[in-house]
Design a protein around this motif. Sequence first.
Motif, PDB file in Angstrom:
ATOM      1  N   GLY A 278       0.830  -1.116   0.233  1.00 11.47           N
ATOM      2  CA  GLY A 278       0.087   0.136  -0.054  1.00 11.47           C
ATOM      3  C   GLY A 278       0.879   1.120  -0.011  1.00 11.47           C
ATOM      4  N   TYR A 279       1.955   1.087   0.777  1.00 17.30           N
ATOM      5  CA  TYR A 279       2.847   2.375   1.178  1.00 17.30           C
ATOM      6  C   TYR A 279       3.327   2.628  -0.441  1.00 17.30           C
TER       7      TYR A 279
ATOM      8  N   GLU B 131      -4.779  -0.526  -9.493  1.00 17.22           N
ATOM      9  CA  GLU B 131      -3.950  -1.096  -8.203  1.00 17.22           C
ATOM     10  C   GLU B 131      -4.525  -0.401  -6.952  1.00 17.22           C
ATOM     11  N   ARG B 132      -4.711   0.930  -7.023  1.00 16.47           N
ATOM     12  CA  ARG B 132      -5.178   1.622  -5.752  1.00 16.47           C
ATOM     13  C   ARG B 132      -6.511   1.294  -5.110  1.00 16.47           C
ATOM     14  N   ASP B 133      -7.317   0.995  -6.116  1.00 27.92           N
ATOM     15  CA  ASP B 133      -8.839   0.590  -5.898  1.00 27.92           C
ATOM     16  C   ASP B 133      -8.806  -0.956  -5.629  1.00 27.92           C
ATOM     17  N   HIS B 134      -8.090  -1.660  -6.177  1.00 31.22           N
ATOM     18  CA  HIS B 134      -7.859  -3.164  -5.608  1.00 31.22           C
ATOM     19  C   HIS B 134      -7.513  -3.181  -4.117  1.00 31.22           C
ATOM     20  N   TYR B 135      -6.435  -2.529  -4.099  1.00 27.95           N
ATOM     21  CA  TYR B 135      -5.830  -2.386  -2.439  1.00 27.95           C
ATOM     22  C   TYR B 135      -6.912  -1.961  -1.652  1.00 27.95           C
ATOM     23  N   ARG B 136      -7.824  -0.954  -1.956  1.00 25.01           N
ATOM     24  CA  ARG B 136      -8.589  -0.519  -0.997  1.00 25.01           C
ATOM     25  C   ARG B 136      -9.761  -1.348  -0.588  1.00 25.01           C
ATOM     26  N   ARG B 137     -10.204  -2.224  -1.559  1.00 25.64           N
ATOM     27  CA  ARG B 137     -11.140  -3.175  -1.621  1.00 25.64           C
ATOM     28  C   ARG B 137     -10.599  -4.346  -0.512  1.00 25.64           C
ATOM     29  N   GLU B 138      -9.340  -4.771  -0.901  1.00 26.66           N
ATOM     30  CA  GLU B 138      -8.769  -5.871  -0.297  1.00 26.66           C
ATOM     31  C   GLU B 138      -8.568  -5.574   1.490  1.00 26.66           C
ATOM     32  N   TYR B 139      -7.944  -4.427   1.678  1.00 23.45           N
ATOM     33  CA  TYR B 139      -8.010  -3.729   2.826  1.00 23.45           C
ATOM     34  C   TYR B 139      -9.308  -3.578   3.481  1.00 23.45           C
TER      35      TYR B 139
ATOM     36  N   ARG C  34      15.356  13.693  13.521  1.00 26.57           N
ATOM     37  CA  ARG C  34      16.459  14.689  13.246  1.00 26.57           C
ATOM     38  C   ARG C  34      16.346  15.083  11.874  1.00 26.57           C
ATOM     39  N   HIS C  35      16.891  16.431  11.749  1.00 27.26           N
ATOM     40  CA  HIS C  35      16.797  16.900  10.340  1.00 27.26           C
ATOM     41  C   HIS C  35      17.333  16.205   9.205  1.00 27.26           C
ATOM     42  N   ASP C  36      16.495  16.184   8.086  1.00 28.67           N
ATOM     43  CA  ASP C  36      16.847  15.579   6.770  1.00 28.67           C
ATOM     44  C   ASP C  36      16.846  13.990   7.108  1.00 28.67           C
ATOM     45  N   THR C  37      16.334  13.414   7.849  1.00 29.71           N
ATOM     46  CA  THR C  37      16.077  12.034   8.083  1.00 29.71           C
ATOM     47  C   THR C  37      14.902  11.157   7.827  1.00 29.71           C
ATOM     48  N   ALA C  38      13.769  12.059   7.859  1.00 27.92           N
ATOM     49  CA  ALA C  38      12.305  11.382   7.917  1.00 27.92           C
ATOM     50  C   ALA C  38      12.017  10.831   6.498  1.00 27.92           C
ATOM     51  N   LYS C  39      12.232   9.604   6.317  1.00 32.38           N
ATOM     52  CA  LYS C  39      11.952   8.872   4.935  1.00 32.38           C
ATOM     53  C   LYS C  39      11.020   7.705   5.089  1.00 32.38           C
ATOM     54  N   TYR C  40      10.213   7.753   6.100  1.00 31.14           N
ATOM     55  CA  TYR C  40       9.088   6.711   6.126  1.00 31.14           C
ATOM     56  C   TYR C  40       7.872   7.332   6.474  1.00 31.14           C
ATOM     57  N   TRP C  41       7.010   7.154   5.715  1.00 26.89           N
ATOM     58  CA  TRP C  41       5.673   7.799   6.047  1.00 26.89           C
ATOM     59  C   TRP C  41       4.523   6.726   6.316  1.00 26.89           C
ATOM     60  N   GLY C  42       4.976   5.455   6.476  1.00 29.67           N
ATOM     61  CA  GLY C  42       3.792   4.545   6.053  1.00 29.67           C
ATOM     62  C   GLY C  42       2.955   4.633   7.211  1.00 29.67           C
ATOM     63  N   TYR C  43       3.492   4.964   8.434  1.00 31.23           N
ATOM     64  CA  TYR C  43       2.109   4.947   9.535  1.00 31.23           C
ATOM     65  C   TYR C  43       1.147   6.067   9.336  1.00 31.23           C
ATOM     66  N   THR C  44       1.295   6.930   8.645  1.00 31.42           N
ATOM     67  CA  THR C  44       0.139   8.084   8.197  1.00 31.42           C
ATOM     68  C   THR C  44      -0.305   7.793   6.615  1.00 31.42           C
ATOM     69  N   ALA C  45       0.711   7.684   5.614  1.00 29.14           N
ATOM     70  CA  ALA C  45       0.291   7.551   4.298  1.00 29.14           C
ATOM     71  C   ALA C  45      -0.325   6.485   3.944  1.00 29.14           C
ATOM     72  N   ILE C  46      -0.445   5.269   4.679  1.00 30.73           N
ATOM     73  CA  ILE C  46      -1.186   4.322   4.376  1.00 30.73           C
ATOM     74  C   ILE C  46      -2.817   4.501   4.759  1.00 30.73           C
ATOM     75  N   TRP C  47      -3.009   5.392   5.340  1.00 35.46           N
ATOM     76  CA  TRP C  47      -4.578   5.779   5.859  1.00 35.46           C
ATOM     77  C   TRP C  47      -4.955   6.620   4.877  1.00 35.46           C
ATOM     78  N   ASN C  48      -3.815   7.521   4.143  1.00 34.22           N
ATOM     79  CA  ASN C  48      -4.439   8.378   3.219  1.00 34.22           C
ATOM     80  C   ASN C  48      -4.647   7.680   1.967  1.00 34.22           C
ATOM     81  N   LEU C  49      -4.033   6.413   1.627  1.00 34.75           N
ATOM     82  CA  LEU C  49      -4.271   5.898   0.366  1.00 34.75           C
ATOM     83  C   LEU C  49      -5.787   5.187   0.469  1.00 34.75           C
ATOM     84  N   LEU C  50      -6.229   4.696   1.973  1.00 40.72           N
ATOM     85  CA  LEU C  50      -7.531   4.073   2.148  1.00 40.72           C
ATOM     86  C   LEU C  50      -8.475   5.163   2.435  1.00 40.72           C
ATOM     87  N   ASP C  51      -8.138   6.407   2.803  1.00 41.69           N
ATOM     88  CA  ASP C  51      -8.838   7.574   3.102  1.00 41.69           C
ATOM     89  C   ASP C  51      -9.752   7.191   4.593  1.00 41.69           C
TER      90      ASP C  51
END
Length: 548
Positions: free
Chosen positions: A372-373, A426-434, A457-474
Amino acid sequence: MATISFKEKIEGVRGDASYEAKARVFQEQLEAKIPASLRLPLAILEDPPLDVTHIPETCGLLTPKELLITELDATAVCQKIAAGELTAVDAVTAFGKRAAIAHQLTACLIDFFLDEGIKQAQQLDEYFRKEGKVIGPLHGLPISIKGMLPVKGTVGSAGFLANIETATEDCDMTRILRSLGAVFYVKTNQPQTLMHLESKSTYGRVLNPYNTDHSYCRRMIFSALVAMKGSCIGVGTDGGGSIRAPSAHCGIYGFRPSCRTTPLHGVLWYQPGQDGFFSSVGPMCRSARDMRLFLEAVLGANPAFLDPDALPVPLKVPNLTKKKLRVGIMMHDGVVMPHPPTIRALKWAKHKLEASSEVEVVDYTPYDHDRGYSIVRELYFEDGGATVRRILKESGEEMLPLTEWVISPPHVRDHDAAEVWKLRDERDHYRREYSDHWRSQNVDVVLCPPFPGTASRHDTAKYWGYTAIWNLLDYPGTAFPSGFVADPAIDIYQEPPTPMSAADEYNLSLYDATKFKGAPVSLQIVSRIFNDGLVLGAQEVVERILKS
């Protein structure tokens, strides 16, 4: 490691000579708007402490009355104004003065227009004096506004110097808020591209007020401003975590509504027509009740009547005393293990909830979050980042490392029309599966991390999965403080962990317990699309149990 000065910490994006000349103009315009009477002594600015949250109280620029006002949450401000115990002018003056102080310590603003806010407040006070009632539920409430949300006559942007502009009209959200009685006085900073987990722009790098060596994390500077009590409530957008992550990192409350329930028309954006994902507009504030205040007021104004893209979905907060709330606990997403402070807070929360008769607790198993991410990351830049590169090249603005990362493979590539259709499929199929998976788990809400650690720390935040997954699912969600802070004495790995993925290995490499000492630790609650009222109600129940 060489020590850098405070001036170097807050330095903004650089560029070629043409860019630098234009940037200097905007920076000087903002600087000139901060009154001399509100400027901090050079002794403070040259060498401030890492934790700057107490400087507004000790610097001598605010009166005792103003300090008391800025301790209020938004609900209390509205109640006192409606009862005639506080004027709108006094409220906006106090928060405006504190915002000016906060900006000097965190670079959190792109525009400051307190005089205009006071004029608006004077009109509201006059109305109250004559009519004996408030104009609306937010009468006199000072609200800070994210830079990409136009407020007539003020500066805004879509994340680059090239699109900084002065708004000729309010966007729909600020128009509605104004009709409800809200008062505007500042616009807040935001990152290059609007798509970073921290903010560095033409106007400077925003610092976390609890530790200026850390980012406030995510695009919304409201978190720094609200944490500094220069605002009791701010309005921003969330397309990948921009409300929840910064709220989590500054120990405040943030709510991401289901998309298109709050109005987006008129918001500044550099990929117009891109609809592979939607952002939503929501609050960042000092209390749980402020989230409800904001959503009840805005949704009660029927934004769908104004914005044809908004959906007429009313806010319904269920009575959770009639049914035992079923809470799923998600310790991790199967991709990146959160740092020890977050795991400690989640284990404690699970223990407290299991001991309560109000809720039923189960373990929640995440469903293919890595996939999903990857989908949502690809949706963010369907042109392979070409638009971002073009805007930067045309203005001479340097590309920041996090910009290069966010628009680069493997997650980002260019698409032709057929490939766009395939990606949406792919997005819509994943939403239904979820959705099917969620139903199989039989939960009302999920309690989970809002980020794989505390403030990065500055310039190190490179994983959004704990929030962005719920954006994908709305799926709507809220971040809120656990009441814990990181403690290097106990937040340590008992044995070397085995990484679950390359992203997890990177996240592990970032953890140094001593570097995160005292950082707020927050939690997140989510539920299925349009269950915004359930999220609000569940958060109130969960927080009450955790505080008992």
